[in-house]
Scaffold this motif. Structure first.
Motif, PDB file in Angstrom:
ATOM      1  N   ILE A   1       5.277 -19.155  -1.414  1.00 35.28           N
ATOM      2  CA  ILE A   1       6.196 -18.195  -2.021  1.00 35.28           C
ATOM      3  C   ILE A   1       5.442 -17.444  -3.126  1.00 35.28           C
ATOM      4  CG2 ILE A   1       8.361 -17.934  -3.285  1.00 35.28           C
ATOM      5  CD1 ILE A   1       8.833 -18.915  -0.463  1.00 35.28           C
ATOM      6  N   SER A   2       5.400 -16.117  -3.027  1.00 32.03           N
ATOM      7  CA  SER A   2       4.640 -15.302  -3.979  1.00 32.03           C
ATOM      8  C   SER A   2       5.348 -15.212  -5.333  1.00 32.03           C
ATOM      9  CB  SER A   2       4.444 -13.890  -3.419  1.00 32.03           C
ATOM     10  OG  SER A   2       5.672 -13.179  -3.436  1.00 32.03           O
ATOM     11  N   LYS A   3       4.596 -14.766  -6.332  1.00 35.50           N
ATOM     12  CA  LYS A   3       5.155 -14.556  -7.666  1.00 35.50           C
ATOM     13  C   LYS A   3       6.262 -13.509  -7.639  1.00 35.50           C
ATOM     14  CE  LYS A   3       1.078 -15.803 -10.343  1.00 35.50           C
ATOM     15  NZ  LYS A   3       0.068 -15.366 -11.321  1.00 35.50           N
ATOM     16  N   ARG A   4       6.089 -12.476  -6.823  1.00 39.14           N
ATOM     17  CA  ARG A   4       7.103 -11.416  -6.727  1.00 39.14           C
ATOM     18  C   ARG A   4       8.426 -11.974  -6.166  1.00 39.14           C
ATOM     19  NH1 ARG A   4       5.869  -5.646  -4.281  1.00 39.14           N
ATOM     20  NH2 ARG A   4       5.890  -5.062  -6.447  1.00 39.14           N
ATOM     21  N   ILE A   5       8.317 -12.824  -5.162  1.00 33.26           N
ATOM     22  CA  ILE A   5       9.518 -13.432  -4.588  1.00 33.26           C
ATOM     23  C   ILE A   5      10.179 -14.351  -5.606  1.00 33.26           C
ATOM     24  CG2 ILE A   5      10.318 -15.093  -2.845  1.00 33.26           C
ATOM     25  CD1 ILE A   5       8.243 -13.716  -0.947  1.00 33.26           C
ATOM     26  N   LYS A   6       9.395 -15.140  -6.311  1.00 38.48           N
ATOM     27  CA  LYS A   6       9.950 -16.019  -7.350  1.00 38.48           C
ATOM     28  C   LYS A   6      10.634 -15.206  -8.438  1.00 38.48           C
ATOM     29  CE  LYS A   6       6.641 -19.778  -6.712  1.00 38.48           C
ATOM     30  NZ  LYS A   6       5.498 -20.501  -7.281  1.00 38.48           N
TER      31      LYS A   6
ATOM     32  N   ASP B   1      17.811 -28.072  -5.098  1.00 36.70           N
ATOM     33  CA  ASP B   1      16.775 -28.588  -6.007  1.00 36.70           C
ATOM     34  C   ASP B   1      16.036 -27.468  -6.755  1.00 36.70           C
ATOM     35  OD1 ASP B   1      15.100 -27.467  -4.099  1.00 36.70           O
ATOM     36  OD2 ASP B   1      14.148 -29.352  -3.524  1.00 36.70           O
ATOM     37  N   GLY B   2      16.466 -26.211  -6.553  1.00 39.46           N
ATOM     38  CA  GLY B   2      15.846 -25.085  -7.251  1.00 39.46           C
ATOM     39  C   GLY B   2      14.698 -24.445  -6.491  1.00 39.46           C
ATOM     40  N   SER B   3      14.317 -25.030  -5.364  1.00 36.09           N
ATOM     41  CA  SER B   3      13.245 -24.439  -4.569  1.00 36.09           C
ATOM     42  C   SER B   3      13.784 -23.245  -3.774  1.00 36.09           C
ATOM     43  CB  SER B   3      12.636 -25.479  -3.627  1.00 36.09           C
ATOM     44  OG  SER B   3      13.587 -25.919  -2.685  1.00 36.09           O
ATOM     45  N   ILE B   4      12.851 -22.419  -3.326  1.00 32.64           N
ATOM     46  CA  ILE B   4      13.213 -21.232  -2.545  1.00 32.64           C
ATOM     47  C   ILE B   4      12.875 -21.494  -1.083  1.00 32.64           C
ATOM     48  CG2 ILE B   4      12.750 -18.773  -2.173  1.00 32.64           C
ATOM     49  CD1 ILE B   4      11.909 -18.666  -5.172  1.00 32.64           C
TER      50      ILE B   4
END
Length: 127
Positions: free
Chosen positions: A2-7, A118-121
């Protein structure tokens, strides 16, 4: 991965969900195309009577509200982000329901990112 932009986009979607007035779940959906937000929406109470018993909580889902805010042709190839939390502030699994996924696929959105409990994407690529 998962990229920084997606996060970053998911964090913004999560923050936006806090503005929802609907309880017990505060949900938001943000639609991105070509790096720009083209629509965003919160879940909200249904303006009428929903007779379908599958809708335990009588609300307009954020995903559908966001989709309805855009011309169908503009949605082709877009990405949707969905995030939510409980009224007590805990993460919830924000994977769109089957009916919303059907609409998302029908309008041509290609990727769905959602927040897990759990907060994950997590994400789904649609054909």
């Amino acid at each position: 991965m998962i990229s920084k932009r997606i996060k970053s986009t998911m964090r913004a979607t999560q923050k936006y969900a806090k503005l929802s007035a609907y309880r017990p779940y505060l949900m938001s959906a943000v639609i991105i195309k070509a790096g720009k937000v083209i629509s965003r929406a919160l879940n909200r109470k249904s303006p009428g009577v929903l007779k379908d018993p599958r809708y335990k909580y009588k609300s307009i889902h954020a995903e559908l509200a966001a989709i309805l805010g855009v011309y169908k042709d503009d949605l082709k190839g877009a990405t949707i982000f969905v995030a939510g939390e409980s009224a007590s502030g805990n993460n919830i699994c924000s994977k769109p329901c089957d009916r919303c996924m059907d609409v998302i696929q029908e309008v041509g959105i290609k990727r769905v990112f959602y927040l897990e409990k759990d907060g994950s994407i997590n994400w789904v690529k649609l054909s």
